[in-house]
Design a protein around this motif. Structure first.
Motif: not given
Length: 53
Positions: A5-11
């Motif tokens: 709900e706060r961010a998109i986490m990517v690698e």
């Protein structure tokens, strides 16, 4: 990739593509390899050292 709900986490995505996605979609995009820490205003382990009191 993980969407919260706060961010998109990517690698493995460099800074320019993350900024593009962030500003295009109006949603935070964070790199897993540079975690943001509580009460550090989004500062990861790299960058300016924390001020001492």
């Amino acid at each position: 990739m993980e969407v919260t709900e706060r961010a998109i986490m990517v690698e493995g995505l460099d800074e320019p593509p993350r900024y593009f996605l962030q500003h295009t979609h109006g949603y935070q995009v964070h790199a897993r390899e540079h975690p943001h820490h509580y009460r550090r205003h989004g500062r990861a382990d790299i960058g300016w050292p924390a001020a001492t009191a």
